[in-house]
Motif scaffolding. Structure first.
Motif, short mmCIF file in Angstrom:
data_model
loop_
_atom_site.label_atom_id
_atom_site.label_comp_id
_atom_site.label_asym_id
_atom_site.label_seq_id
_atom_site.Cartn_x
_atom_site.Cartn_y
_atom_site.Cartn_z
N VAL A 414 0.86 -1.18 0.00
CA VAL A 414 0.00 0.00 0.00
C VAL A 414 0.90 1.23 0.00
O VAL A 414 1.82 1.33 0.82
CB VAL A 414 -0.93 0.04 1.24
CG1 VAL A 414 -1.87 1.24 1.16
CG2 VAL A 414 -1.71 -1.25 1.37
N PHE A 448 -2.56 0.23 -4.45
CA PHE A 448 -2.71 -1.00 -3.68
C PHE A 448 -2.52 -2.19 -4.61
O PHE A 448 -3.16 -2.28 -5.67
CB PHE A 448 -4.10 -1.07 -3.04
CG PHE A 448 -4.36 -2.35 -2.30
CD1 PHE A 448 -4.02 -2.46 -0.97
CD2 PHE A 448 -4.95 -3.44 -2.93
CE1 PHE A 448 -4.25 -3.65 -0.27
CE2 PHE A 448 -5.19 -4.63 -2.25
CZ PHE A 448 -4.84 -4.73 -0.92
N ALA A 534 -8.69 3.98 0.23
CA ALA A 534 -9.05 2.59 -0.02
C ALA A 534 -10.55 2.36 0.16
O ALA A 534 -11.14 1.51 -0.50
CB ALA A 534 -8.26 1.68 0.90
N PHE A 538 -10.99 0.88 -3.49
CA PHE A 538 -10.63 -0.54 -3.52
C PHE A 538 -11.73 -1.35 -4.20
O PHE A 538 -12.90 -1.25 -3.86
CB PHE A 538 -10.40 -1.05 -2.11
CG PHE A 538 -10.02 -2.50 -2.05
CD1 PHE A 538 -8.71 -2.89 -2.29
CD2 PHE A 538 -10.97 -3.47 -1.79
CE1 PHE A 538 -8.35 -4.23 -2.24
CE2 PHE A 538 -10.62 -4.81 -1.75
CZ PHE A 538 -9.31 -5.19 -1.98
#
Length: 793
Positions: A414, A448, A534, A538
């Motif tokens: 990350v 990520f 995130a 994500f």
């Protein structure tokens, strides 16, 4: 590194010999500057007096507001600062040592009364936060307190865990997570030199605000503020609390040095002027540590884990004649932990014993600030910064069929990059009215990647990247009706460029000083926070086929804070404070799957978010309670602090039912105190003894279904009752002892801090053991001794 350690040891031995060889009475210099608190203009002719000497010693400030008193005997002093038409300030028991000049930056508040009406009432420096725009739920703290409080280890976060409303034991006590009034530690804002910074802790989880070891050095910090709710309008992107940290300027008249050795490693600091013809200065601190000594003693981290870290912080202060003051500052560190399983199958008791990991983290911020006095009533402060945070984790196992060859199972990486600019304009109209307005823009980038063994090779399952801007603006008006009534009101605005979601946040606070010793205060306001990127970006498919869609539709998490406070000055150095509060959290990301009833309220980092199938921002929660503080400020060689909290913390899940949050400890009490004794022939050395007792509700957990766990061979929890059980009450005793030796031009300090001196087994969490087919406990930190030796010269 070996040469650095040897050189440090030689310097220490030489300085020890020289300091004992010189027997003269140690003295030191006290100097600094006095300015108007709201306008930051120097006050010419202000008086600065040391009150506790047989013959009071004093001076007045020059045309730039500076003062200087030389050859002051070392020890603790009470200093009075006064200026015609301004409220008097008294600083009690300020420590002066022989190894370092005491440089004070003093800010006086102009009285709202006409000059003939002024009645001189001195205010203790510790009674109010540094930021006068804060009315409730705020206090200042000093670097000395981070060392004085037992088991604080020079760490502002561990020190803050002693304050009312901040929980101890409602998490992992080897870490310094700040859990305020039942909120997740994710809701805390870290700010340095007026601008937001990443979490300044080593071994921190992504998205969390705490860690195992602080990067903040006592050699760098100045007095700072800590907030537990209802923040002033200038504070955004926070739901529960805020640290507003200040770095001090280096000594601009003479070089000074500090070296510290201890169980956690070695650090060195240097400061001084760039030249004799300017007030420019530098200040730098470097620390390197391996926790090997603690591991030899059998305390600290798990098993054979090898842990190391290092950090660097600095500030360069460059005042100019007409262009204002420039400051270049930075803080950064890197850390790593390696767990190597034993390459011997005979020593594996469980399947997990073949697994190992390698974790690495790098984090840092560099900034440039500029403060320009526009007139005798206004100034402009602008700060630019760039931040970087990288986390990498490699999990592997040893293949006993191939001569214990390492087989990588997962690799996760990350990376966060952030650029920020903040500009604040402050104008003082008169003694009654001050306005402040400003804007902040942040550009955030997120990367990520996640690789996992698919049975044959490592395969990349996730490769997410993205960015978003985050804009904030604020305006604040402070109005003093008279010396009894104070109003602070303002507005904060936040907006994400990712999806245009925004928040308008009005805030207001009022204080009524209804007697010389008592006051009432109240505050209410809206607050919001942009979650880690995130949360919004994500997306992907897990190896088991579970799909996690992106949450780009999510908005800002929000909260309403309401606080009612009562403050009673029981004596010259004794204070009672009560605060009742209510917080309503809304627009909180929650898990759509009703099976697990997940909510971001219960998470300390981003990993639970990443593991969810789908999330929405329909969640909510509420916190309410009562905080009590009874504090005897340090005077007459002793102090004590008693804090207590009674509270409830609830959240509403996707099924519209209310449950206890993970951080609902319900109650907490902290009692700490200490005493100093003057030692030595000249009574210039100081022996300090400090202690602390903590008692709290302990960790909550979701009940384990024993029979179901036995059937499946793993821990199975009853998610119909999230966080319904608790591990039991948490309690511990901490102890600290220090000895400070003052010699001519050098100070030696020896410190021993012991956390959990009785080695009590506090339960951290429960799990199902497949080997014993029973529920087992994982315990919090046992007895943890930390030794430090510090030398200043």
């Amino acid at each position: 590194m070996k040469f650095f350690l040897k050189f440090t040891l030689v310097v220490i031995l030489a300085q020890l010999w020289l300091s004992w060889a010189i027997a003269q009475t140690p003295t030191q210099t006290i100097r600094g500057q006095v300015v108007d608190k709201d306008a930051q203009m120097p006050l010419i002719g202000a008086t600065v007096v040391i009150l506790n000497m047989d013959t009071p010693l004093g001076t007045t400030t020059d045309t730039d507001g500076y003062f200087k008193m030389e050859k002051v005997p070392v020890g603790r002093h009470t200093i009075q600062v006064a200026y015609l038409g301004y409220e008097e300030m008294i600083m009690s028991s300020i420590l002066l040592t022989s190894g370092k000049e005491l440089v004070l930056n003093l800010e006086l508040v102009e009285s709202p009364l006409a000059m003939e009406e002024v009645v001189v009432t001195a205010k203790l420096e510790k009674e109010q936060p540094l930021n006068e725009l804060a009315t409730v739920s705020a206090r200042s703290f000093s670097v000395e307190e981070t060392a004085r409080y037992a088991a604080s280890y020079y760490d502002p976060a561990r020190m803050a865990q002693n304050y009312a409303g901040v929980a101890v034991g409602n998490g992992d006590d080897i870490r310094n997570e700040i859990i305020i009034r039942g909120n997740s530690p994710r809701g805390v804002l870290w700010r340095m030199e007026g601008i937001e910074i990443p979490n300044p802790n080593h071994f921190a989880n992504v998205g969390n605000s705490g860690g195992a070891v602080s990067m903040l050095s006592s050699s760098i910090l100045s007095n700072s503020d800590f907030y537990t709710g209802a923040f002033p309008a200038e504070f955004g992107n926070a739901l529960s609390g805020a640290f507003d940290l200040n770095m001090r300027n280096g000594n601009n008249e003479k070089p000074e040095y500090a070296i510290m050795l201890g169980a956690l490693g070695v650090e060195a600091a240097a400061e001084g002027p760039f030249s004799a013809n300017s007030r420019a200065s530098y200040l730098i601190n470097y620390r390197y540590s391996t926790l090997g000594l603690l591991q030899v003693m059998g305390v600290g981290f798990d098993g054979d884990e090898q842990v190391k870290y290092q950090d660097l912080s600095f500030k360069v202060n460059l005042p100019t004649a007409k262009a204002g003051t420039f400051s270049l500052f930075g803080i950064g560190g890197k850390n790593g932990s390696v767990f190597e399983p034993k390459a011997d199958q005979a020593e594996w008791m469980f399947d997990d014993d073949k697994w190992g990991w390698i974790e690495e983290q790098q984090v840092g911020t560099i900034g440039l600030s500029h403060r320009l006095l526009l007139s005798d009533r206004s100034y402009l402060r602008t700060v630019l910064s760039a931040s970087y945070n990288q986390y990498k984790d490699v999990d592997y196992w040893l293949d006993e069929t191939k001569d214990y060859e390492k087989h990588e199972d997962e690799i996760t990486k990350v990376v966060d990059r952030t650029a920020r600019i903040s500009s604040t304009y402050n104008h003082k109209f008169d003694a009654r009215n001050t306005v402040q307005a400003g804007a902040i823009f942040s550009l955030l980038n997120f990367d990520f990647t996640h690789d996992e063994d698919n049975g044959e090779i490592l395969s990349r399952y996730f490769d997410n990247t993205g960015s978003s801007g985050f804009f904030q603006s604020f305006a604040h008006w402070k109005h003093r009706f008279n010396d009894k009534w104070l109003l602070n009101t303002g507005l904060h605005y936040s907006q994400m460029t990712l999806n245009g979601k925004s928040s308008i946040e009005p805030r207001a606070a009022v204080q009524w000083q209804f007697s010389k010793r008592q006051s009432l205060s109240a505050a209410v306001g809206l607050h919001s926070k942009m979650e880690h990127l995130a949360t919004y970006l994500f997306e992907g498919t897990f190896p088991d086929g579970t799909v996690h869609p992106a949450g780009k539709q999510l908005g800002l998490s929000k909260a309403m804070h309401a606080v009612l406070g009562y403050d009673h000055r029981l004596g010259p150095n004794l204070r009672l404070k009560l605060e009742a509060y209510y917080q309503h959290l809304y627009n909180v990301p929650i898990e759509v799957d009703p099976t697990y009833k997940g909510s971001l309220i219960n998470t300390a980092d981003i990993w639970d978010v990443i593991g969810a199938e789908e999330i929405s921002d329909d969640g909510s929660g509420r916190n309410y309670g009562l905080d009590l503080t009874l504090e005897k400020f340090f005077s007459n060689q002793y102090y004590f602090l008693l804090t207590g909290s009674l509270y409830q913390s609830k959240y509403t899940a996707i099924d519209d039912k209310e449950y206890d949050t993970r951080y609902n400890g319900n109650y907490q009490m902290v009692l700490l105190g200490g005493k100093e004794f003057k030692m030595g022939k000249q009574r210039k050395n100081i022996l300090g003894i400090n202690g602390k007792f903590v008692y709290s509700g302990g960790n909550r957990h979701t009940p384990i279904l024993l029979e179901a766990s036995r059937e499946e061979g793993r821990t199975v929890r009853d998610w119909s009752r999230p966080y319904a059980d608790r591990t039991g009450a948490y309690s511990r005793f901490d102890f600290g002892i220090s000895y400070r030796i003052n010699r001519a031009k050098i100070t030696h300090t020896i410190m021993i801090d012991i956390q959990n001196i009785t080695n009590r087994n506090n339960i951290y969490e429960l799990y199902y053991s497949s080997s014993s087919q029973q529920i087992k406990e994982i315990y919090q930190t046992g007895l943890l001794p930390i030794f430090n030796y510090r030398m200043e010269f």
